[in-house]
Design a protein around this motif. Structure first.
Motif, PDB file in Angstrom:
ATOM      1  N   ARG A   7      24.065  10.026 -77.110  1.00 14.01           N
ATOM      2  CA  ARG A   7      25.462  10.932 -77.791  1.00 14.01           C
ATOM      3  C   ARG A   7      25.687  10.963 -76.141  1.00 14.01           C
ATOM      4  NH1 ARG A   7      26.792  10.636 -82.948  1.00 14.01           N
ATOM      5  NH2 ARG A   7      24.290  11.386 -84.689  1.00 14.01           N
ATOM      6  N   PRO A   8      26.659  11.881 -76.178  1.00  8.42           N
ATOM      7  CA  PRO A   8      26.888  12.975 -74.928  1.00  8.42           C
ATOM      8  C   PRO A   8      26.255  14.354 -74.796  1.00  8.42           C
ATOM      9  CG  PRO A   8      29.055  12.425 -76.086  1.00  8.42           C
ATOM     10  CD  PRO A   8      27.843  11.857 -76.918  1.00  8.42           C
ATOM     11  N   GLN A   9      25.901  15.235 -75.905  1.00  7.25           N
ATOM     12  CA  GLN A   9      25.002  16.052 -75.850  1.00  7.25           C
ATOM     13  C   GLN A   9      23.434  15.796 -75.673  1.00  7.25           C
ATOM     14  OE1 GLN A   9      23.576  17.453 -79.695  1.00  7.25           O
ATOM     15  NE2 GLN A   9      25.640  17.479 -80.377  1.00  7.25           N
ATOM     16  N   ASP A  10      22.919  14.172 -75.141  1.00 10.05           N
ATOM     17  CA  ASP A  10      21.781  13.937 -75.822  1.00 10.05           C
ATOM     18  C   ASP A  10      21.837  13.391 -73.671  1.00 10.05           C
ATOM     19  OD1 ASP A  10      21.126  14.927 -77.905  1.00 10.05           O
ATOM     20  OD2 ASP A  10      21.298  13.200 -78.425  1.00 10.05           O
ATOM     21  N   SER A  20      31.979  17.667 -80.811  1.00  4.52           N
ATOM     22  CA  SER A  20      30.889  18.346 -81.884  1.00  4.52           C
ATOM     23  C   SER A  20      29.749  17.431 -80.458  1.00  4.52           C
ATOM     24  CB  SER A  20      30.511  16.975 -83.146  1.00  4.52           C
ATOM     25  OG  SER A  20      29.755  16.053 -82.701  1.00  4.52           O
ATOM     26  N   GLY A  21      30.256  17.225 -79.028  1.00  5.13           N
ATOM     27  CA  GLY A  21      29.789  16.517 -78.186  1.00  5.13           C
ATOM     28  C   GLY A  21      28.558  15.096 -78.431  1.00  5.13           C
ATOM     29  N   ARG A  22      29.303  14.834 -79.568  1.00  6.30           N
ATOM     30  CA  ARG A  22      28.308  13.460 -80.351  1.00  6.30           C
ATOM     31  C   ARG A  22      28.919  12.323 -79.922  1.00  6.30           C
ATOM     32  NH1 ARG A  22      26.620  14.726 -86.496  1.00  6.30           N
ATOM     33  NH2 ARG A  22      28.784  14.076 -86.988  1.00  6.30           N
ATOM     34  N   ALA A  23      30.269  12.396 -79.260  1.00  2.00           N
ATOM     35  CA  ALA A  23      31.003  10.528 -79.706  1.00  2.00           C
ATOM     36  C   ALA A  23      31.633  11.047 -78.135  1.00  2.00           C
ATOM     37  CB  ALA A  23      31.630  10.298 -80.569  1.00  2.00           C
ATOM     38  N   THR A  24      32.202  10.840 -77.093  1.00  6.81           N
ATOM     39  CA  THR A  24      32.887  10.059 -76.301  1.00  6.81           C
ATOM     40  C   THR A  24      33.808   9.272 -76.692  1.00  6.81           C
ATOM     41  OG1 THR A  24      32.159   8.276 -75.176  1.00  6.81           O
ATOM     42  CG2 THR A  24      31.342   9.930 -73.778  1.00  6.81           C
ATOM     43  N   ALA A  25      34.660   8.800 -75.912  1.00  7.60           N
ATOM     44  CA  ALA A  25      36.370   8.138 -76.266  1.00  7.60           C
ATOM     45  C   ALA A  25      35.401   6.369 -76.280  1.00  7.60           C
ATOM     46  CB  ALA A  25      37.188   8.631 -75.006  1.00  7.60           C
ATOM     47  N   SER A  26      35.322   6.319 -75.313  1.00 12.17           N
ATOM     48  CA  SER A  26      34.511   4.930 -76.531  1.00 12.17           C
ATOM     49  C   SER A  26      33.221   4.606 -77.388  1.00 12.17           C
ATOM     50  CB  SER A  26      34.108   4.341 -75.551  1.00 12.17           C
ATOM     51  OG  SER A  26      33.139   4.865 -74.592  1.00 12.17           O
ATOM     52  N   ASP A  27      32.986   5.991 -77.758  1.00 10.10           N
ATOM     53  CA  ASP A  27      31.705   5.516 -78.863  1.00 10.10           C
ATOM     54  C   ASP A  27      33.060   5.665 -79.986  1.00 10.10           C
ATOM     55  OD1 ASP A  27      29.556   6.114 -77.504  1.00 10.10           O
ATOM     56  OD2 ASP A  27      29.520   8.106 -77.579  1.00 10.10           O
ATOM     57  N   ALA A  51      27.684  20.454 -83.169  1.00 11.24           N
ATOM     58  CA  ALA A  51      27.258  19.944 -84.234  1.00 11.24           C
ATOM     59  C   ALA A  51      25.279  18.846 -84.095  1.00 11.24           C
ATOM     60  CB  ALA A  51      27.993  18.808 -85.113  1.00 11.24           C
ATOM     61  N   PRO A  52      24.215  18.582 -84.784  1.00 15.64           N
ATOM     62  CA  PRO A  52      23.257  17.759 -84.406  1.00 15.64           C
ATOM     63  C   PRO A  52      23.268  16.957 -83.960  1.00 15.64           C
ATOM     64  CG  PRO A  52      22.950  19.472 -86.882  1.00 15.64           C
ATOM     65  CD  PRO A  52      24.034  19.545 -86.324  1.00 15.64           C
ATOM     66  N   SER A  53      22.698  16.224 -82.846  1.00 11.78           N
ATOM     67  CA  SER A  53      22.691  14.934 -82.408  1.00 11.78           C
ATOM     68  C   SER A  53      22.082  14.344 -83.552  1.00 11.78           C
ATOM     69  CB  SER A  53      22.207  14.941 -81.064  1.00 11.78           C
ATOM     70  OG  SER A  53      21.324  13.581 -80.903  1.00 11.78           O
ATOM     71  N   GLY A  54      20.978  13.935 -84.456  1.00 17.40           N
ATOM     72  CA  GLY A  54      20.473  14.049 -85.152  1.00 17.40           C
ATOM     73  C   GLY A  54      19.294  12.681 -84.896  1.00 17.40           C
ATOM     74  N   GLY A  55      18.984  12.957 -83.040  1.00 16.68           N
ATOM     75  CA  GLY A  55      18.489  12.409 -82.891  1.00 16.68           C
ATOM     76  C   GLY A  55      19.256  10.490 -82.224  1.00 16.68           C
ATOM     77  N   LEU A  56      19.838  10.486 -82.810  1.00 15.36           N
ATOM     78  CA  LEU A  56      20.758   9.275 -82.374  1.00 15.36           C
ATOM     79  C   LEU A  56      21.353   8.387 -81.540  1.00 15.36           C
ATOM     80  CD1 LEU A  56      22.395   8.726 -85.940  1.00 15.36           C
ATOM     81  CD2 LEU A  56      20.648   7.909 -85.547  1.00 15.36           C
ATOM     82  N   PRO A  57      21.360   7.221 -81.727  1.00  5.34           N
ATOM     83  CA  PRO A  57      21.789   6.577 -80.296  1.00  5.34           C
ATOM     84  C   PRO A  57      23.837   6.945 -80.827  1.00  5.34           C
ATOM     85  CG  PRO A  57      20.851   5.367 -80.781  1.00  5.34           C
ATOM     86  CD  PRO A  57      20.444   6.135 -82.023  1.00  5.34           C
ATOM     87  N   GLY A  58      24.894   7.300 -79.245  1.00  2.00           N
ATOM     88  CA  GLY A  58      26.058   7.317 -80.133  1.00  2.00           C
ATOM     89  C   GLY A  58      27.305   6.591 -80.365  1.00  2.00           C
ATOM     90  N   GLU A 113      31.598  22.163-102.874  1.00  4.11           N
ATOM     91  CA  GLU A 113      30.156  22.852-102.243  1.00  4.11           C
ATOM     92  C   GLU A 113      29.702  23.183-101.184  1.00  4.11           C
ATOM     93  OE1 GLU A 113      29.409  18.191-105.202  1.00  4.11           O
ATOM     94  OE2 GLU A 113      30.528  18.136-102.882  1.00  4.11           O
ATOM     95  N   SER A 114      28.987  23.733-101.181  1.00  4.80           N
ATOM     96  CA  SER A 114      28.399  23.670 -99.560  1.00  4.80           C
ATOM     97  C   SER A 114      27.142  23.396 -98.985  1.00  4.80           C
ATOM     98  CB  SER A 114      27.997  25.525 -99.984  1.00  4.80           C
ATOM     99  OG  SER A 114      26.454  25.574 -98.620  1.00  4.80           O
ATOM    100  N   LEU A 115      28.088  22.515 -97.407  1.00  9.86           N
ATOM    101  CA  LEU A 115      27.079  21.610 -97.001  1.00  9.86           C
ATOM    102  C   LEU A 115      26.293  22.019 -95.840  1.00  9.86           C
ATOM    103  CD1 LEU A 115      29.112  18.474 -97.684  1.00  9.86           C
ATOM    104  CD2 LEU A 115      27.840  19.524 -98.925  1.00  9.86           C
ATOM    105  N   PRO A 116      25.415  22.744 -95.451  1.00 11.86           N
ATOM    106  CA  PRO A 116      25.112  23.385 -94.020  1.00 11.86           C
ATOM    107  C   PRO A 116      24.339  21.635 -93.176  1.00 11.86           C
ATOM    108  CG  PRO A 116      23.124  22.568 -95.913  1.00 11.86           C
ATOM    109  CD  PRO A 116      24.265  22.386 -96.402  1.00 11.86           C
ATOM    110  N   ALA A 117      24.705  22.012 -91.965  1.00 15.70           N
ATOM    111  CA  ALA A 117      24.966  20.957 -90.925  1.00 15.70           C
ATOM    112  C   ALA A 117      24.193  20.033 -91.034  1.00 15.70           C
ATOM    113  CB  ALA A 117      25.483  21.894 -89.457  1.00 15.70           C
ATOM    114  N   LEU A 118      23.822  18.961 -91.001  1.00  9.29           N
ATOM    115  CA  LEU A 118      23.660  17.684 -91.913  1.00  9.29           C
ATOM    116  C   LEU A 118      22.533  17.650 -90.233  1.00  9.29           C
ATOM    117  CD1 LEU A 118      22.186  15.491 -93.352  1.00  9.29           C
ATOM    118  CD2 LEU A 118      23.829  14.339 -92.185  1.00  9.29           C
TER     119      LEU A 118
END
Lengths: 515, 326
Positions: free
Chosen positions: A179-182, A239-246, A191-198, A31-36
């Motif tokens: 998130r790191p990227q935020d 993806s810039g969504r998480a650091t090592a501790s996340d 990859a998208p952050s989705g506006g969530l805390p990391g 299945e093709s899954l575009p970035a969520l």
């Protein structure tokens, strides 16, 4: 003018090229899954009702270092350094997992089921070895992921993911570390952050909880599972969504939730579902004592019935007594005129089978070596979940409800099957030949019909616009079994009604869960 | 599974049967293709051999072949299966050849195939399988040592299913459902004593095939598509024989190697894209009737000696053909 041999050679070449010219020989394998990019972050999911855990903070997750701390800044530097040397392969891996961890793991799970859904081969003495969870790589390998095993496996993975993600959402919004990227513009958003805390990383939560569940359910595939889990965690960082501790906190939380769910799985009665020779005989004797023709295995050599005591396995949304209350009434007696008429209907159908009907039988065959009927419904659901751009936690809820319904349907269906121990059409009339493999368990009620009606009920509630389409597909799945020559109309109609009742019970169970 | 590029999202679904029929599908041909496991219709004057018809002559005929196996190779493991017993495939092969010139012969074949298992509950299938058309072109003709005739041919063939049969019920399916194109080279060396030797080798390219289901597992992975990539196929044949005015008696060793594809897993069913390999020995006797020289009758026998993901088949065949000068 061209010489004749040259002209002939050209004709020859054209002849060969014609059928393959304009012929695309590539196959899109998945299945093709575009970035969520979730339609909603579902910030309140930490308060959604838990199914197995007592509360979202049953597993403690320590507060993270603040985003302003030196420790965190060092982690950010590590993310940037890793991103700076990202290879094309790593970038593809980030893109792959950005399609959604819940959906990706569901694809992997369907593959594991299809790989392990093979019955043991007969031994030279005409007996069958049992798959051994302590020796999963033997012949036969463990498990034999037949439909009840698969229904249970899909449900345990989905429920564990759902519980772990609700807990993750609880801590994400309690600690609110971005998130790191935020937090740092120099971090690539691959990859998208989705506006969530990391913190904790939901990607790592999924990697931890799913790999633990699959180690239990598919121990022979532990290598593939560990590689996938490691790839998902790496994607979270790159993806810039998480650091090592996340990631570390997420992984630990996922594993700890899995341990709680695994404790339930070990005590749910599935280990006793095979039974023994004396118990199998008693089932046949009981049907004979009622004056009915008992089911017999038509495999050669005769194979023990598939999981005859799976009907005693713990359900997700109801007690055993509540489950029995939903079961269909007894089938037409094998001595009744109605039964004879239903046998005749199967025979007529099989003998006059059209190509269209054969296509329907094959579409829903979902027999040995496939991802099973519950897998087929996960396959159907995946595209709706994707298109709805559900957050990971909401996607997990959708798969949890769908698969809880199919597990409960399978427990109820297997309970009814072995209560009635009804013969297959080809047993009572050997002139009836099948277009698909004959399942090695009693006929009434039809498992496909039960699974499918339960699935359609739940999916129709989750995606109301498509509800009629789900019902149409469930009807098609049901009748496909008559086209295949393996079920009577009563099996199908009463199976669907049973499945609908189970589906409705699951919808009631989910009502007011906060989502 | 590798990461797919994010492309515009479309629902993935099995194409409806009506949509499939309207899809562009050249109705050309693949014949002998199939049934690696099944029929290997006769040697000489087939689409594969090194023989040509004289200019403006035609030959049409029918061969009835029955192929039976009770052992098959599950991957490389030879086994029986009491749920199949003996699988019999009956092929009625219609064939026609025409000598366009002394150097070019055109041909076509169309088999009708019926399958049946002696045990178990699986229903046999039947129907017209693949139509194949071919052109044989002589590229070399020479005398050797003053007593033998050497000819070398290039053969191009193309084929496609003649009907909408399913390839998804092996071993009961009547064919593999792929469009197919092949090229082969064939050498025929005939001594004036009547003894000849034949050698040929070919390669076939195959299109993807469509199943009626949205997913399948083969070769270690689940593919979420109704479309199956078919590996290409290489084959060879070597043989000796004797030919005079009445008799043609070839004895051929035929091999097929599928260039990819997965094995049948333990206790699984065969799958359309399996790696189907075999080595067969096939003998045929063709006889031209003295009182009716246009009529040729033939009888043949073949045995699969070794294989992978195919049946260990024994084939018996008989046929008659009619030649005419046009």
């Amino acid at each position: 003018m061209m010489r004749r041999p040259a002209r002939l050679a050209l004709v020859l070449a054209a002849l060969v090229a014609a059928p393959l010219a304009s012929c695309d020989r590539t196959v899109t394998p998945t299945e093709s899954l575009p970035a969520l990019a979730p339609a909603s972050a579902d910030a309140g999911a930490g308060a959604w009702r838990m199914f197995v855990l007592a509360s979202p903070d049953q597993i403690p997750v320590a507060a993270p270092a603040p985003a302003t701390s030196d420790a965190y800044k060092a982690e950010l530097a590590a993310v940037k350094a890793a991103q700076a040397v990202m290879t094309a392969e790593q970038r593809a891996n980030v893109a792959h997992w950005s399609g959604g961890g819940v959906l990706r793991w569901n694809q992997i799970l369907r593959e594991l089921v299809a790989r392990r859904n093979l019955p043991p081969a007969p031994r030279a003495d005409g007996t069958y070895a049992l798959p051994d969870p302590e020796n999963p790589f033997a012949d036969p390998s463990f498990p034999f992921a037949n439909p009840p095993y698969a229904a249970r496996a899909y449900s345990y993975v989905a429920v564990a993911q759902y519980e772990a993600l609700k807990a993750a959402w609880h801590y994400k919004y309690r600690y609110n570390r971005p998130r790191p990227q935020d937090v740092d513009a120099a971090v690539q958003a691959a990859a998208p952050s989705g506006g969530l805390p990391g913190y904790p990383s939901e990607d790592a939560v999924l990697a931890g909880v799913t790999s633990e569940m699959l180690r239990l359910l598919f121990p022979a595939d532990v290598d593939q599972v560990q590689r996938a889990a490691a790839a998902e965690r790496e994607a979270a960082l790159l993806s810039g969504r998480a650091t090592a501790s996340d990631a570390a906190a997420g992984l630990a939380l996922g594993r700890a939730v899995a341990a709680v769910v695994i404790a339930r799985a070990r005590a749910d009665g599935a280990g006793a579902a095979v039974g023994n020779a004396a118990q199998w005989r008693a089932l046949a004797d009981s049907a004979a004592a009622r004056g009915e023709t008992p089911w017999v295995s038509q495999e050669s050599p005769a194979r023990p019935p598939m999981l005859p005591f799976f009907g005693r396995v713990q359900m997700w949304t109801m007690t055993a007594a509540e489950g029995v209350a939903l079961e269909p009434a007894a089938p037409p007696s094998t001595r009744s005129p109605q039964f004879a008429a239903e046998v005749a209907e199967v025979k007529r159908t099989v003998q006059g089978l059209t190509r269209e009907q054969l296509a329907v039988a094959l579409k829903w065959n979902d027999g040995a070596g496939t991802y099973t009927p519950p897998g087929h419904w996960n396959d159907i659901a995946a595209e709706y979940v994707r298109d709805a751009r559900m957050s990971e936690v909401r996607a997990a809820r959708s798969f949890a409800l769908l698969n809880m319904a199919m597990h409960d349907a399978s427990v109820g269906c297997w309970s009814a099957k072995y209560r009635h121990f009804n013969p297959r059409p080809s047993q009572v009339d050997p002139s009836i030949k099948t277009s698909i493999g004959l399942p090695n368990f009693p006929a009434y009620p039809s498992g496909h019909s039960t699974f499918s009606a339960a699935a359609a009920e739940v999916l129709g509630t989750l995606f109301p616009a498509a509800a009629p389409e789900f019902v149409r597909q469930a009807d098609e799945a049901g009748i496909s079994r008559m086209y295949g020559g393996i079920h009577y109309r009563s099996d199908i109609e009463n199976g669907k009604a049973h499945g609908r009742r189970v589906g409705e019970a699951v919808v009631r169970f989910a009502r007011g869960d906060g989502a | 599974m590798s990461a797919p590029a994010p492309v515009p999202v479309r629902p993935r679904a099995v194409r409806s049967r009506s949509a499939r029929r309207s899809a562009v599908r050249p109705r050309l041909a693949a014949g002998l293709a199939l049934l690696g496991a099944v029929a290997a219709p006769a040697a000489a004057q087939s689409l594969d051999d090194g023989l040509l018809l004289p200019r403006r002559t035609a030959r049409v005929g029918v061969v009835q072949a029955t192929d039976r196996w009770d052992h098959y190779w599950e991957g490389t493991r030879a086994r029986t299966n009491e749920n199949l017993g003996t699988v019999a495939t009956r092929v009625t092969l219609l064939h026609a050849m025409y000598g366009l010139t002394d150097r070019v012969t055109l041909g076509a074949t169309l088999p009708y195939v019926r399958t049946e298992a002696t045990q178990g509950v699986l229903k046999g299938q039947q129907g017209w399988q693949d139509v194949t058309v071919a052109a044989k072109l002589r590229v070399v003709q020479a005398r050797v040592a003053g007593r033998a005739a050497l000819s070398a041919l290039a053969v191009g063939a193309a084929g496609a299913p003649a009907t909408d049969y399913t390839p998804d019920l092996l071993p009961m399916s009547i064919g593999l459902g792929a469009r197919r194109a092949s090229l082969r080279g064939a050498v025929h060396l005939a001594d004036r004593s009547g003894v000849f030797v034949d050698a040929s080798a070919g390669r076939a390219w195959r299109s993807t095939v469509r199943l009626d289901r949205p997913a399948y597992y083969t070769d270690g992975r689940l593919t979420l598509s109704d479309e199956v990539r078919m590996p290409d196929v290489a084959d060879y044949a070597v043989g000796v024989g004797y030919q005079d005015a009445r008799w043609c008696l070839p004895l051929m060793l035929v091999g097929q190697r599928t260039l990819g594809g997965g094995d049948i897993r333990r206790q699984d069913m065969p799958f359309v894209s399996n790696r189907m390999d075999f080595t067969r020995l096939a003998g045929t006797a063709m006889y031209t009737l003295p009182f009716a020289p246009a009529v040729q009758v033939q009888a043949g026998a073949a045995r699969t000696l070794a294989g992978r993901n195919v049946g260990r088949a024994t084939t018996l065949s008989a046929g008659v053909s009619l030649g005419a000068r046009l």
